[in-house]
Scaffold this motif. Sequence first.
Motif: not given
Length: 484
Positions: A118-128, A209-211
């Motif tokens: 699961v992900k929190v909104k993040s610009m840098v993960t969009d960037e990469i 469910a996420a680990t």
Amino acid sequence: MPAHAPRGVGHLRGDEPFPIAARRALGDAQLRRNLTNATTTIRAKRAAVVAEVPDWEELRTAGQSIKAATLRNLDRYLVELETQVTARGGQVHWARDANEANAIVTSLVQGTGATEVVKVKSMVTDEIGLNDALAAAGIAAFETDLAELIVQLGHDRPSHILVPAIHRNRAEIRDIFLREMGDVDPGLTDEPAALAEAARLHLRRKFLAATVGISGVNFAVAQTGTLCVLESEGNGRMCLTLPRTLITVMGIEKVIPTWADLGVFLQLLPRSSTGERMNPYTSMWTGVTPGDGPQEFHLVLVDNGRTAALADPNGRAALHCIRCSACLNVCPVYERTGGHAYGSVYPGPIGAVLSPQLTGVEDNASLPYASSLCGACYDACPVKINIPELLVHLRAQHVTERRAAARLPSAEAITMAAASWVMRSPARFARAQRAARLGRLLSRNGRIRALPPPLAAWTRSRDAPAPPGQTFREWWQAEHQDPP
Ligand code: SF4
């Protein structure tokens, strides 16, 4: 630039130059309506809460000074951050570019055996381009921020830093949910509360469910190794506390020295971004706490062109950005084209200066020109980034690089040299004015619709006025019988 400083790769470049993408976006009336509604509302909210703060200008100056001082000693603060995170049970990883960062995160997730995160909104993960890299390794990444979820389910791209689905209206969102969510109520309406409830039910199962959770960072306090994420929905808090393993991906410019510095930014950011006096969910964590929250914590520090940007003493101010999006909401260009036209994950005025610096200006050469230089972005920026000055600086850099690379002078350079030669002599200037009168033959009702090359670019998007029948000198001579 240091010889080893890598250029940024990932989602920082568009497939086509800004003018072409912008022209297409301008033809989309629905997009323009959605953007105008959203930016007008956010602008009014921001203006009201900023006006309440008597020392707003002093806060802006403090934010600017902290960022400038931090970047001057970035190497020291990053090492301090690493030392503190490690001392508190976290592990720090360094990534030179997007590919290295994706490889590190993928291998960390694989090490846990998880196939979903699961992900929190993040610009840098969009960037990469992290989601694509994880998908290629058979790992599904679920965005949990409502707007990011809409973008992900719509197989779309974010178009705003803070409101990634700003280009979608309520009816479009309902259609996406009905099409993609599977277990959603078929009678779903486009009421905001109903849409939020559908997303909440959908996401709750993923959270439980996420680990593994993946986050970005708004600020990292070097003093204690504390990471800080600001969000408005509570989804971030769930991602940061429920999974057993937390992986945080951070651009290296996000470090700040102390908690006192954090106090400045926690006042500046919410008012500038969502127009709120205080941020709804501000999560902070320091390493690992036994028996409480994630028991494994990794911090991935990403360069991806930032060291190269830092090497430019004029351009490095773009790295001060705290991603509030205030500059987007006041920009007349962004309001008409939306974010996709910029190609990069960083749209609007800050994208027009940050993306070319991360990739090298030759790779994003149209972006510094995507501005009227009106200055609204500078006035709105909570850390006083002088974006118009940076745009002009990057334009100059682009022209210099193009000139150095070209074997022959460009049409523009030849035109300017000719204009300079003509204007140096009063006699030549007078003859040129008389010759320009021929342009009247091309005019209708005082306007010229199409000029010949190399001036044709001007009349492609606007008319040119017809030259006057009499020059100023001729008028003076007629009036005074005595030339000036
Ligand atoms: S440049 Fe300034 S106004 Fe624009 S997003 Fe960054 S901090 Fe906000």
